[in-house]
Each structure stands twice: as structure tokens, then as C-alpha cells.
Motif scaffolding. Structure first.
Motif, mmCIF file in Angstrom:
data_model
loop_
_atom_site.group_PDB
_atom_site.id
_atom_site.type_symbol
_atom_site.label_atom_id
_atom_site.label_comp_id
_atom_site.label_asym_id
_atom_site.label_seq_id
_atom_site.Cartn_x
_atom_site.Cartn_y
_atom_site.Cartn_z
ATOM 1 N N ALA A 89 37.406 31.495 88.616
ATOM 2 C CA ALA A 89 37.018 32.411 88.097
ATOM 3 C C ALA A 89 37.493 32.506 86.387
ATOM 4 O O ALA A 89 38.328 32.054 85.581
ATOM 5 C CB ALA A 89 37.394 33.682 88.045
ATOM 6 N N LYS A 90 36.300 32.985 85.851
ATOM 7 C CA LYS A 90 36.248 33.805 84.288
ATOM 8 C C LYS A 90 36.001 35.503 84.000
ATOM 9 O O LYS A 90 35.362 35.363 84.282
ATOM 10 C CB LYS A 90 35.083 32.771 83.212
ATOM 11 C CG LYS A 90 35.462 31.271 83.535
ATOM 12 C CD LYS A 90 34.690 30.681 82.645
ATOM 13 C CE LYS A 90 33.031 30.886 83.106
ATOM 14 N NZ LYS A 90 32.036 29.934 82.418
ATOM 15 N N ARG A 91 37.104 35.100 83.216
ATOM 16 C CA ARG A 91 37.071 36.810 82.608
ATOM 17 C C ARG A 91 35.973 36.574 80.749
ATOM 18 O O ARG A 91 35.415 35.387 80.779
ATOM 19 C CB ARG A 91 38.565 37.033 81.360
ATOM 20 C CG ARG A 91 39.383 37.465 82.658
ATOM 21 C CD ARG A 91 41.366 37.606 81.307
ATOM 22 N NE ARG A 91 41.835 37.658 82.307
ATOM 23 C CZ ARG A 91 42.767 38.435 81.847
ATOM 24 N NH1 ARG A 91 42.999 39.467 81.660
ATOM 25 N NH2 ARG A 91 43.969 37.957 82.804
ATOM 26 N N ILE A 92 34.807 37.934 81.382
ATOM 27 C CA ILE A 92 33.631 37.574 80.608
ATOM 28 C C ILE A 92 34.264 39.363 79.886
ATOM 29 O O ILE A 92 34.207 38.854 78.130
ATOM 30 C CB ILE A 92 32.619 38.046 81.393
ATOM 31 C CG1 ILE A 92 32.243 36.579 82.602
ATOM 32 C CG2 ILE A 92 31.191 37.948 80.500
ATOM 33 C CD1 ILE A 92 31.857 35.678 81.594
ATOM 34 N N LYS A 93 34.725 39.567 80.422
ATOM 35 C CA LYS A 93 34.134 41.290 79.133
ATOM 36 C C LYS A 93 35.652 42.810 80.184
ATOM 37 O O LYS A 93 34.836 42.595 81.886
ATOM 38 C CB LYS A 93 33.090 42.079 79.043
ATOM 39 C CG LYS A 93 32.323 43.155 78.206
ATOM 40 C CD LYS A 93 31.806 43.251 78.140
ATOM 41 C CE LYS A 93 31.147 44.479 76.891
ATOM 42 N NZ LYS A 93 30.189 45.386 76.602
ATOM 43 N N PHE A 94 36.139 43.288 79.858
ATOM 44 C CA PHE A 94 36.866 44.397 79.616
ATOM 45 C C PHE A 94 35.822 45.066 79.152
ATOM 46 O O PHE A 94 35.626 45.961 78.364
ATOM 47 C CB PHE A 94 38.344 44.269 79.396
ATOM 48 C CG PHE A 94 38.591 45.559 79.750
ATOM 49 C CD1 PHE A 94 39.342 45.447 81.280
ATOM 50 C CD2 PHE A 94 39.061 46.571 79.213
ATOM 51 C CE1 PHE A 94 40.217 46.267 81.359
ATOM 52 C CE2 PHE A 94 39.597 47.385 79.667
ATOM 53 C CZ PHE A 94 40.464 47.900 80.620
ATOM 54 N N CYS A 95 35.321 46.385 80.373
ATOM 55 C CA CYS A 95 34.332 47.892 80.200
ATOM 56 C C CYS A 95 35.608 48.715 81.037
ATOM 57 O O CYS A 95 35.888 48.554 81.964
ATOM 58 C CB CYS A 95 33.222 47.191 81.137
ATOM 59 S SG CYS A 95 31.901 45.977 80.465
ATOM 60 N N ALA A 103 32.237 33.455 88.407
ATOM 61 C CA ALA A 103 32.309 32.969 90.057
ATOM 62 C C ALA A 103 32.628 31.086 89.455
ATOM 63 O O ALA A 103 31.561 31.874 88.522
ATOM 64 C CB ALA A 103 32.280 33.574 90.812
ATOM 65 N N PRO A 104 33.169 30.671 89.874
ATOM 66 C CA PRO A 104 32.667 29.207 89.559
ATOM 67 C C PRO A 104 31.164 28.673 89.863
ATOM 68 O O PRO A 104 30.085 28.035 89.025
ATOM 69 C CB PRO A 104 33.301 28.081 89.998
ATOM 70 C CG PRO A 104 34.972 29.326 90.581
ATOM 71 C CD PRO A 104 34.531 30.586 90.522
ATOM 72 N N SER A 105 30.443 29.734 90.330
ATOM 73 C CA SER A 105 29.051 29.768 91.180
ATOM 74 C C SER A 105 27.875 30.178 89.556
ATOM 75 O O SER A 105 26.581 30.291 90.015
ATOM 76 C CB SER A 105 29.199 30.290 92.293
ATOM 77 O OG SER A 105 29.056 31.556 92.436
ATOM 78 N N GLY A 106 29.135 30.966 89.186
ATOM 79 C CA GLY A 106 27.664 31.513 87.952
ATOM 80 C C GLY A 106 27.910 32.830 88.320
ATOM 81 O O GLY A 106 26.953 33.536 87.353
#
Length: 127
Positions: A89-95, A103-106
Motif C-alpha cells: 500500500a501507499k500513503r496518499i494523504k494525511f487528513c 492498495a496495490p489494486s488502486g
């Protein structure tokens, strides 16, 4: 140090001006009564009633296209995010107080703080 996590919320993201009629639809569609159409007093969240052993169902007013995403609740947000990153998984944004992840699936999902007391059944323990 070990931490815990579990599926917490099913989030129905709604790109709308008023959540109330959409909460009414989902309430009737899912057979779950409305708890509130304004959970935080800012018009951004509505909640449907679920049992303690079920995920919470929330409607969220959003600016992006309407979709459904899930939340994973945890007693250690950073440890859970790190565990998920190791899985791809990737971090996108802290809210505010949670991480939006991808997720790797998008698929987008959130890692949030513990939502219910007690933490409840179906809990995973990660070492």
C-alpha cells in the motif's frame, strides 16, 4: 510493540449538496435506520445504525466522484500504516487524524483511530 486493527467503517462517499435524502435511500436499501444525518455538526457525515459486531456505515460528503471505500481502525495508526506499506500500500494523504491509503489494486481506503469502545470482536493482533 504489537498493535490491533480490524475492518471498521463502510464509507459511502457522496458528491452531493445535502446528505439527508441519500441517507434515507441507503437506510431503506440496507434496512439500517438513520442514527443522524449530521454526525459532527458540519453536514459532512451521516450514520446508519449497525450492531456492535458489524462495521459502521457512514455517508460522507465529498468533492471527488461518488464511490464506496472502507476504513481500517487501529490502536496504533503509524504501526498499521507501516504494516500495510510492507504489503504494497501507499500513503496518499494525511487528513485531520487518519491516513488515506492506496492498495496495490488502486483502491483507496483509510486507516483511522479506534472507533468503538470496546474495540470489539473480529480483532487482528499484529506483532
Amino acid at each position: 510493540m504489537p498493535h490491533h486493527s480490524r475492518l471498521s467503517n463502510l464509507m459511502i462517499d457522496c458528491k452531493v449538496d445535502d446528505l439527508a435524502p441519500h441517507a434515507e435511500f441507503w437506510s431503506k436499501a440496507l434496512g439500517k435506520p438513520i442514527v443522524t444525518v449530521d454526525q459532527d455538526g458540519d453536514g459532512k457525515y451521516a450514520e446508519l445504525r449497525t450492531e456492535a459486531d458489524e462495521p459502521m456505515i457512514l455517508l460522507q460528503k465529498v468533492d471527488h466522484d461518488s464511490r464506496i471505500h472502507l476504513d481500517i481502525e487501529t490502536d496504533d495508526i503509524e504501526a498499521e500504516v507501516a504494516r500495510l506499506e510492507k504489503l504494497g500500500a501507499k500513503r496518499i494523504k494525511f487528513c485531520k487524524r487518519w491516513w488515506v491509503m492506496e492498495a496495490p489494486s488502486g483502491h483507496r481506503f483509510c486507516v483511522v483511530r479506534q472507533q468503538r469502545e470496546p474495540f470489539g470482536p473480529h480483532l487482528n493482533r499484529w506483532d
